[in-house]
Design an enzyme around this catalytic site. Structure first.
Site, PDB file in Angstrom:
ATOM      1  N   LYS A 153       0.931   3.935  -2.621  1.00  0.00           N
ATOM      2  CA  LYS A 153       1.250   5.960  -2.715  1.00  0.00           C
ATOM      3  C   LYS A 153       2.622   6.343  -3.071  1.00  0.00           C
ATOM      4  O   LYS A 153       2.289   7.790  -3.765  1.00  0.00           O
ATOM      5  CB  LYS A 153       0.322   5.930  -1.714  1.00  0.00           C
ATOM      6  CG  LYS A 153      -0.880   5.589  -0.703  1.00  0.00           C
ATOM      7  CD  LYS A 153      -1.621   5.781  -2.052  1.00  0.00           C
ATOM      8  CE  LYS A 153      -3.174   5.291  -2.191  1.00  0.00           C
ATOM      9  NZ  LYS A 153      -4.328   6.163  -2.859  1.00  0.00           N
TER      10      LYS A 153
ATOM     11  N   TYR B 281       0.862  -1.355   0.098  1.00  0.00           N
ATOM     12  CA  TYR B 281       0.394   0.089   0.165  1.00  0.00           C
ATOM     13  C   TYR B 281       0.678   1.045  -0.425  1.00  0.00           C
ATOM     14  O   TYR B 281       0.921   1.757  -0.918  1.00  0.00           O
ATOM     15  CB  TYR B 281      -1.140   0.018   1.429  1.00  0.00           C
ATOM     16  CG  TYR B 281      -1.870   1.346   1.341  1.00  0.00           C
ATOM     17  CD1 TYR B 281      -3.224   1.039   0.609  1.00  0.00           C
ATOM     18  CD2 TYR B 281      -1.617   2.607   2.109  1.00  0.00           C
ATOM     19  CE1 TYR B 281      -3.721   2.503   0.602  1.00  0.00           C
ATOM     20  CE2 TYR B 281      -2.453   3.161   2.171  1.00  0.00           C
ATOM     21  CZ  TYR B 281      -3.168   3.345   1.274  1.00  0.00           C
ATOM     22  OH  TYR B 281      -3.954   4.858   1.294  1.00  0.00           O
TER      23      TYR B 281
END
Length: 243
Positions: free
Chosen positions: A167, A163
Site C-alpha cells: 500500500k 500488505y
C-alpha cells in the site's frame, strides 16, 4: 449515464461502493476475478433495485483478462468516467520483516500494486475520453510511513511486511500518476476506507462496509474543484492522511 469500473467489487467494501454509486445514477461494471461471483453480486444488486449494473471478468494479475475487460467496456460506449482500483489481498500472515517469505510479498504486490498499474494503464485512454475522469486507488492507513513512525498512532504496532508495504508503494504510484495528469481534468487520489470489518481481519474492524463504501465513493464523485494527488482516510481529522 456515467460509467464506473470497480475491481474486486463482488463483495465487501467494493460491493457497497458499487451499490452507493448505482444509487447516484452511475452505470456500474462489477470487476470480478470469478465471473460467477460477479454475476451473483449483480443479481443481488438487481434484487435491491439497482438495474444499471453488470459483471465483467477481470483478474488484475492477468494482463489478458484486463485487456478483454477493457475491450468489452470500450465496445459498450468507449468512455469510462471512473476507475476504482479496489481489488486487494492481505497475503499470508504473520508478516514480520525478518522472516516473511519473499514469495508472499511478491504475491501481495502482484495484486495490490502491479495489478493497479496494469488496470490503470489499460483503461487510461477510455478515462481520457470522459469530461471529468476520476481514479480512486483504495489504500490503507497501514501504507502511511508517517503514521508508522509515530508511536502514538493507534495502529503503530500493526506492521506488515507484505500488505502494508504494498500500500505504501500504491500511494507512491498515486502521487506520480496524479502529477502526470495535473494539467488535465483528472482527479487521482488514494483513499483509505479505515479499519473496516471484512474478511481481511476476521470482521474485527470498528467500521462497517456500507460506511466505508460511501467514503470511497465520495472521492469518485469529486467536482472540478476537488483535490487530486492526496491521501484520505475517515480516521484522520480533516480526512487528509499524511503519507
Amino acid at each position: 449515464m456515467k460509467t464506473v469500473l470497480i475491481t474486486g467489487a463482488n463483495k465487501s467494501i467494493g460491493y457497497e461502493t458499487a451499490k452507493y454509486l448505482a444509487a447516484q445514477g452511475y452505470y456500474i461494471y462489477i470487476g470480478s476475478r470469478d465471473i460467477n461471483r460477479g454475476q451473483q453480486a449483480v443479481t443481488q444488486l438487481q434484487k435491491e433495485g439497482y438495474t444499471s449494473v453488470e459483471a465483467v471478468q477481470l483478474d488484475v494479475t492477468d494482463a489478458s483478462s484486463v485487456q478483454k475487460a477493457k475491450a468489452y467496456i470500450e465496445s459498450k460506449g468507449g468512455v469510462l468516467d471512473v476507475l476504482i482500483n479496489n481489488a486487494g489481498i492481505l497475503g499470508q500472515m504473520p508478516q514480520q520483516a525478518g522472516s516473511v517469505a519473499t514469495e508472499n510479498v511478491k504475491e501481495v504486490f502482484e495484486t495490490n500494486f502491479f495489478g493497479v498499474i496494469t488496470v490503470t494503464v489499460a483503461f487510461l485512454d477510455l478515462l481520457k475520453k470522459a469530461a471529468q475522469p476520476r481514479i480512486v486507488n483504495v489504500t490503507s492507513g497501514l501504507g502511511s510511513l508517517t503514521l508508522h513512525s509515530d508511536p502514538a498512532w493507534s495502529y503503530y504496532a500493526y506492521k506488515t511486511a507484505a500488505y502494508g508495504t504494498s500500500k505504501t508503494a500504491l500511494n507512491a504510484y498515486t502521487v506520480v500518476l496524479a502529477y502526470e495528469l495535473r494539467d488535465t481534468a483528472f482527479k487521482v487520489n488514494a483513499v483509505d476506507p479505515g479499519y473496516t470489518a471484512t474478511d481481511f481481519n476476521e470482521h474485527r474492524g470498528p467500521r462497517n462496509v456500507a460506511d466505508s463504501g460511501v467514503f470511497i465513493a465520495k472521492y469518485a464523485l469529486l467536482d472540478a474543484d476537488g483535490p487530486t494527488g492526496k491521501f484520505f482516510s475517515p480516521e484522520i481529522a480533516g480526512e487528509e492522511s499524511p503519507w
